[in-house]
Design an enzyme around this catalytic site. Structure first.
Site, short mmCIF file in Angstrom:
data_model
loop_
_atom_site.label_atom_id
_atom_site.label_comp_id
_atom_site.label_asym_id
_atom_site.label_seq_id
_atom_site.Cartn_x
_atom_site.Cartn_y
_atom_site.Cartn_z
CD GLU A 1 1.92 7.98 0.87
OE1 GLU A 1 2.07 6.75 0.94
OE2 GLU A 1 1.19 8.63 1.62
CD GLU B 1 -1.63 2.41 1.53
OE1 GLU B 1 -1.35 3.20 0.59
OE2 GLU B 1 -1.58 2.73 2.72
#
Length: 559
Positions: free
Chosen positions: A20, A11
């Protein structure tokens, strides 16, 4: 690893999906860690976009003309051409889009699936663009792209998780609240007129970490141009002002409030010194009749921006910019004159919590020797306010998980609780509460008052008291905010904007973050409603650090 894996579970997503580092991380995994025909969980992500016209959202990105009513008629402060041409900040603005009223924007397109990433196949972090042709639903000004994503956990797409806002949900009643993933607001480099039914192409661009959008008349494949360069601010304004600050400056009602206060304190012989980062107060003071105006701009960015603002408004010879820290100010910087009016909004780019703008008080203290006899300080005072609230959803970020999908995570809950008990639970944290609905359980209460007419005191300021809970509900936390008293009759609030309704629903200033002090014992959803009905508080202002410490706790009354 003894061999390459055949299942990849990770994730790595943020509100923008790739911010990210998901793309380079997946790229590395496929090259070095997993088998060629591996399965990835989640399996696939799709990014969606919708083109809208929205004066409110556009005001978060561009400076509108600012109107100032003077005795000589209306004066208009206009943005410099560099700001109007600037494509804006390169970063996404992520917000709780479900809290933006549907009356604040007009849909110009259907929801458009822009691109997908299959995580079970080789992923590339190279720059790319994806074009989607569409016909505008109606004519208007294309200004903003709203975007979100969904993920399919399995190859068949039976297990799906979506970030879509309420109007794009198949089941709006079943909307899942989230704060870790929200929705994206992107601003087009310039607003463009669109005509209903006249085909256009919306283009999504991305590099390894960022997404941005452009609007084109033909697809990149047809015209041979692909805009790979990420938009970067070159006007300084987007480096100095964040999106809420743009909205604050563009708020004409707020401008009128400051102008009204200025009219009551200005005289024809006023020597004004303005102290706020990139503020328009100096220009307002000039237009309203001050004899001479100085403004302190400590940073190179604010100095450069205000120099351009003054030039665009033909004020470069009327307002003097002082580029130094306030405590280093000399009489020569003020041309040997004494200041008769010290001005501040106050606003400083380094402020995170509401009381951080009390830096203005320290500036007032540092320049005390430069103030003339009877000098006026505006604002003349500030006050810290608080009330106890029940959040609709925000309490969940501090609530224990317990059992999650059959997994016992109490050990993590206990670890977090110990960490919070150590320090963080006794600290407030900033939140833009217009995005997080809540109900007031107590009446708002003034906690501390700061007198800007006097220098910062040497001794700490202390307040203690209690707040009675007048409405039923779960006391999730205390909300704190500042109010600035420009004059005796004119107050600007960074928190509540309207009196509380009977049910306690709150209307918050959308351009400021409020401070939330969570009452950690109430964040378990199993807690009963009929708890203690009084909350006590102790609040201390520490002048040597500028910090405010506090503690709120329930008062258990005897039966």
């Amino acid at each position: 690893m003894s061999c390459r894996a055949n299942i990849l579970v990770t994730e790595l997503f943020d509100t923008e999906l790739i911010g990210e580092g998901a793309l380079p991380s997946y790229e590395h995994a496929h090259r070095h860690l997993v088998q060629e025909n591996c399965e990835a969980v989640p399996h696939r992500a799709t990014v969606y976009a919708q083109l809208v016209e929205s004066r409110r959202m556009w005001s978060w990105n561009k400076l509108f003309p600012v109107h100032v009513q003077t005795s000589f008629g209306e004066q208009v402060i206009v943005p410099p051409s560099e700001l109007e041409r600037c494509p804006g900040a390169p970063s996404v603005y992520d917000i709780q889009l479900n809290q933006v009223s549907s009356s604040d924007f007009t849909l110009l397109s259907d929801v458009l699936p822009m691109f997908s990433v299959d995580f079970s196949k080789q992923v590339s972090s190279s720059a790319a663009c994806y074009s989607k042709q569409f016909e505008p639903l109606r004519s208007g000004q294309a200004q903003v792209v709203l975007s979100w994503w969904d993920i399919e956990m399995d190859p068949e797409g039976k297990i799906r998780c979506t970030m879509a806002p309420f109007w794009a949900q198949s089941d709006p009643e079943g909307l899942q609240w989230r704060d870790h993933w929200m929705q994206c607001v992107y601003f087009l480099p310039q607003e463009e007129p669109v005509v209903q039914g006249a085909a256009l192409c919306l283009v999504a661009h991305h590099d390894d970490y960022c997404v941005w959008y452009s609007l084109q008349r033909t697809s990149p494949e047809e015209n041979g141009r692909v805009h790979q360069l990420r938009p970067v601010c070159d006007c300084q304004a987007h480096l100095l002002w964040n999106r809420p600050r743009f909205g604050e400056i563009n708020n004409q009602d707020r401008t009128d409030q400051y102008a009204q206060a200025l009219r009551t304190v200005l005289t024809p012989d006023s020597i004004c010194l303005c102290v706020s980062d990139g503020s328009l107060l100096s220009m307002m003071a000039h237009h309203l009749g001050a004899e001479q105006v100085f403004t302190i701009e400590s940073s190179a960015a604010s100095h450069k921006l205000m120099k351009r603002m003054f030039k665009a408004n033909h004020l470069e010879d009327k307002i003097s910019i002082i580029e130094k820290r306030p405590e280093l100010l000399t009489s020569a910087d003020l041309e040997g004159k004494k200041v008769s009016l010290l001005l501040g909004e106050p606003f400083f780019t380094t402020s995170l919590l509401p009381w951080h703008n009390l830096y203005f008080w320290y500036v007032r203290t540092a320049v005390d020797q430069h103030l003339g006899p009877g000098a006026v300080v505006m604002p003349l005072a500030a006050s810290l306010h608080a009330m106890i609230v029940e959040f609709r959803d925000l309490w969940r970020i501090r609530s224990p998980c317990g059992d999650c999908e059959g997994f016992d995570v109490h050990i993590m809950d206990d670890m977090i609780k110990r960490a919070l008990d150590f320090r963080e639970s006794k600290e407030a944290e900033p939140h833009p509460l217009w995005e997080y609905p809540c109900r007031s359980l107590s009446e708002p209460q003034r906690i501390l008052t700061f007198d800007f007419q006097q220098p910062v005191p040497q001794q700490p300021m202390h307040a203690e008291g209690s707040m009675e809970l007048r409405r039923p509900g779960k006391s999730h936390g205390a909300v704190l905010w500042m109010e600035y008293h420009l004059t005796q009759d004119n107050t600007v609030s960074t928190g509540l904007l309207e009196p509380l309704e009977d049910k306690g629903d709150c209307c918050w200033n959308p351009h400021c973050k409020q401070a939330v002090y969570f009452l950690s014992t109430t964040l378990d959803p199993r807690m009963p409603l009929d708890g203690p009905r009084t909350v006590s508080y102790t609040v201390d202002f520490h002048p040597h650090t500028g910090d405010i410490t506090m503690e709120f706790r329930f008062m258990h009354t005897p039966d």
